[in-house]
Design a protein around this motif. Structure first.
Motif, PDB file in Angstrom:
ATOM      1  N   TYR A 244      -3.077  49.573 141.771  1.00 18.31           N
ATOM      2  CA  TYR A 244      -2.581  50.257 140.578  1.00 18.31           C
ATOM      3  C   TYR A 244      -3.715  51.039 139.903  1.00 18.31           C
ATOM      4  O   TYR A 244      -3.548  52.197 139.518  1.00 18.31           O
ATOM      5  N   MET A 245      -4.885  50.395 139.755  1.00 22.26           N
ATOM      6  CA  MET A 245      -6.016  51.068 139.121  1.00 22.26           C
ATOM      7  C   MET A 245      -6.485  52.258 139.960  1.00 22.26           C
ATOM      8  O   MET A 245      -6.930  53.275 139.415  1.00 22.26           O
ATOM      9  N   THR A 246      -6.392  52.135 141.281  1.00 22.30           N
ATOM     10  CA  THR A 246      -6.761  53.251 142.157  1.00 22.30           C
ATOM     11  C   THR A 246      -5.839  54.441 141.921  1.00 22.30           C
ATOM     12  O   THR A 246      -6.283  55.595 141.864  1.00 22.30           O
ATOM     13  N   GLN A 247      -4.547  54.154 141.752  1.00 21.77           N
ATOM     14  CA  GLN A 247      -3.608  55.228 141.447  1.00 21.77           C
ATOM     15  C   GLN A 247      -3.917  55.849 140.090  1.00 21.77           C
ATOM     16  O   GLN A 247      -3.847  57.077 139.917  1.00 21.77           O
ATOM     17  N   THR A 440     -13.792  48.918 136.861  1.00 27.09           N
ATOM     18  CA  THR A 440     -12.760  47.884 137.029  1.00 27.09           C
ATOM     19  C   THR A 440     -12.395  47.722 138.499  1.00 27.09           C
ATOM     20  O   THR A 440     -12.267  46.597 138.998  1.00 27.09           O
ATOM     21  N   ILE A 441     -12.242  48.854 139.189  1.00 27.44           N
ATOM     22  CA  ILE A 441     -11.931  48.795 140.629  1.00 27.44           C
ATOM     23  C   ILE A 441     -13.054  48.095 141.381  1.00 27.44           C
ATOM     24  O   ILE A 441     -12.822  47.288 142.279  1.00 27.44           O
ATOM     25  N   GLY A 442     -14.300  48.421 141.013  1.00 26.07           N
ATOM     26  CA  GLY A 442     -15.443  47.755 141.657  1.00 26.07           C
ATOM     27  C   GLY A 442     -15.433  46.261 141.421  1.00 26.07           C
ATOM     28  O   GLY A 442     -15.713  45.470 142.339  1.00 26.07           O
ATOM     29  N   GLU A 443     -15.101  45.859 140.178  1.00 28.34           N
ATOM     30  CA  GLU A 443     -15.019  44.424 139.876  1.00 28.34           C
ATOM     31  C   GLU A 443     -13.913  43.764 140.693  1.00 28.34           C
ATOM     32  O   GLU A 443     -14.086  42.668 141.238  1.00 28.34           O
TER      33      GLU A 443
END
Length: 664
Positions: A244-247, A440-443
């Motif tokens: 979702y965050m990637t989108q 956030t994606i990295g985390e």
């Protein structure tokens, strides 16, 4: 297998008896397609539903999807449900392999609302003789003919394609189909049966010395399995959040670009290039000044200079004639005297003398003309040099003008594309949100990696516990026959696991090849995807580009995702090795024009020896109908009668240009 005909009676929207005789490739003409056209709500899906119901009864996928009891499901299918005595039925006439030969099978499934509970009744005829034994064992036979787990690979609708296209994970029905095709469902069932056998025999074991220890290690194994399940759920949840965050990150990047971020980022380069061009333009102006300070202004009188040059040349010739006239006359007189002495024909002699006299007359005429300019040979050569220099200056001037225009055009483009004061605060806000989202994606990614490592360690612990159980059970099995059975059952489990893994790896590779070939054929983009793999553990299908990098399904266009879903179904159908009809309900609703062409031209004529297409007036029509026509053996039209609230099946097809149901 060939479906010769489908007959319906009081089924859904169909009143009375309606029949479809289906085309197939039995005559070798390639007309494998039966085209059934109808507007939405006219009964296309009912035909697909009737097929599945006739074959599988209460095991039909449509019954499961409805969420109702089988009795209620049958009751809902009866046309005019308020009529108690009304009976509904479906009849299929088939050509099927049976007992090493081809038989004609007639299958009738009927039901009616005569009691509170609706039940169905199955009858089967084999070569025109009723066969109660085959009817009683129909479920076993149809599982060999078309296993229910793979039915939706051959009988499916457009929504199934869309579901596969939009899902990032392997849907459960597809997972079961793959397991069935790979033959590992039987292995898993055998493994579970062995597990039940082991547990049952452990409970009655008389070996008390290792009983407590075995119980302890079994409880430990159960705790590991429980923890593994919990961690795996956490990982799946986190993976969904990361997707979702990637989108969201992609949306932020798009918004940043639309707000002028790309131009803003490039402003420094544009300003630097603008300065360089201005410097070059100044240098170019100096060069133009140098040209103008030289001989270039003479270009204005170039024609006059050329005329002076021609006149000077003529004057030079006249001067030479004056200087040499007396000498030429003397020479000519000697020549003519010598000719008179020679024995030459008098006519020829006169011709020569006349020629000499005419030449002398020309020289005398030149000698009489007065010079216009006092120009000597040196001045004539200087005029030649000036004209040559003017030619070079013109070439140089053209090059300077051409470069000047190029610089001027590039400066115009830079000024035109220079960011027009974008909202810097908004851009900074978008960049900040991008950074936060990326963090956030990295985390999430690091957390998923930690979960993966934890799952790996749990798998190792689980394997160690199982190996310990095997070892302890082997020791315990030596005590009595029961334990001996446990020992061999555990060993069989381990071997079956190895066999399952190897079998799965071999077959998923072949399955991946089928899917890749189908996708390549349907998209005509060999450079888009260079490899397809199927994960042997979770059966997730992955795509890779030519560099070996994984391609997210959501990087594909909507049409390409639809084609990928269709390629998966087609590849699975090929991998099944079964020669079965294909029935597709409203397949093209979400396809763009290019992929519709590939679907109609590449998939439908080659999907099977028998293809039934249930189409709306916006799908197989116009150029698509013309493209498919050589492969169409039968056409039907579903006409709905508003008065009777029922659909009738007639021969013909839709005429979309009239936007109404009309016979062809």
């Amino acid at each position: 297998m060939i479906i010769k005909s489908i007959s319906l009676c009081n089924f859904g929207v169909y009143a009375g008896v309606q029949q479809l005789n289906l085309a197939h490739d039995g005559k070798g003409k390639g007309q494998v397609v039966t085209l059934v056209g109808g507007l939405n709500g006219r009964g296309k899906t009912s035909i697909l539903e009737a097929l599945l119901l006739a074959f599988y009864g209460n095991r039909s996928p449509k019954v499961r999807e409805s969420g109702r009891s089988y009795s209620n499901y049958l009751a809902e299918l009866i046309h005019g449900r308020g009529v108690e005595e009304l009976e509904s039925w479906v009849i299929l006439e088939l050509e099927v392999p049976l007992d090493s030969s081809v038989s004609n099978i007639k299958l009738k499934r009927s039901w009616g609302k005569k009691n509170v509970r609706v039940t169905d009744f199955l009858q089967v005829w084999r070569d025109e003789r009723e066969d109660p034994y085959l009817a009683e064992n129909w479920d076993s036979y149809v599982e060999e003919l078309i296993p229910s787990a793979i039915a939706e690979l051959f009988f499916f609708d457009g929504e199934r394609i869309s579901t596969l296209a939009e899902s990032d994970e392997t849907v459960e029905s597809l997972r079961k189909a793959i397991q069935t095709l790979l033959g590992i469902e039987t292995i898993d069932r055998l493994t579970k049966d062995l597990e039940l056998l082991i547990k049952r025999n452990r409970a009655v074991s008389v070996n008390t010395e290792l009983k407590d220890e075995l119980q302890e290690i079994n409880e430990y194994l159960q705790s590991i399995e429980l923890k593994y399940s919990h961690v795996n759920q956490e990982r799946s949840s986190l993976n969904s959040k990361m997707q979702y965050m990637t989108q969201q990150l992609e949306l932020l990047k798009k918004a940043y670009g639309e707000a002028g971020g790309g131009y803003f980022d490039n402003q420094g380069k544009l300003l630097k290039r603008q300065g360089e061009l201005h410097i070059e333009l100044d240098e170019l102006k100096l060069s133009v000044g140098s040209v103008l300070a030289g001989a270039f202004p003479l270009i204005l009188v170039e024609d006059q200079v050329r005329k002076v040059k021609q006149t000077a040349k003529r004057d030079l010739v006249n001067n030479q004639a004056k200087a040499s006239l007396s000498f030429i006359k003397n020479i000519s007189s000697d020549i003519m005297s010598s000719i008179n002495i020679l024995e030459i024909d008098s006519i020829e002699k006169d011709k020569v003398q006349q020629l000499i006299l005419s030449k002398i007359a020309g020289v005398e005429q030149s000698a009489k003309e007065d010079p216009l300019f006092p120009v000597g040979l040196t001045m004539s050569n200087q005029l030649d040099n000036i004209l040559g220099l003017l030619s070079l200056e013109k070439t140089n001037a053209r090059e300077l003008i051409s470069r000047y225009e190029e610089i001027d055009h590039e400066l115009y483009q830079i000024e035109k594309n220079m960011p027009s004061d974008p909202d810097v605060d908004a851009l900074k806000d978008l960049l900040e949100k991008q950074k936060e989202t990326e963090m956030t994606i990295g985390e999430y990614s690091r957390a998923i990696s930690q979960y993966d490592e934890e799952l790996r360690l749990l798998k190792i612990e689980e394997q160690r516990a199982k190996e310990k159980i095997v070892k302890m059970s082997t020791l315990k099995a030596e005590a009595d026959e029961t334990e001996r059975m446990i020992k061999y059952a555990l060993q069989t489990q381990l071997k079956m696991k190895v066999f399952r893994d190897r079998l799965t790896e071999q077959k998923v590779n072949k399955l991946a090849e089928f899917i890749y070939e189908a996708f390549k054929l349907l998209t005509h983009k060999s450079s888009l995807v260079s490899q397809v793999t199927v994960d042997a553990e979770n059966f997730k299908i992955k795509l890779y580009d030519i560099s070996g990098a994984e391609i997210s399904k959501f990087k594909l266009s909507s049409g390409e995702r639809q084609m990928l879903a269709l390629a998966i179904l087609w590849g699975l159908a090929k991998a099944s090795g079964k020669t079965l009809p294909v029935v597709i309900d409203t397949p093209m609703g979400r396809l763009d024009s290019l992929h519709r062409i590939n679907f109609v031209g590449k998939y439908l004529p080659n999907a099977s020896h028998q293809v039934v297409v249930l189409s709306t007036d916006t799908e197989i029509e116009g150029k698509y109908l013309k493209m498919l026509s050589p492969y169409v053996g039968k056409k039907y039209l579903l006409i709905y009668d508003e008065t009777n609230r029922a659909t009738e099946i007639t021969e013909g097809y839709l005429l979309p240009e009239n936007e109404m149901e009309t016979l062809v």
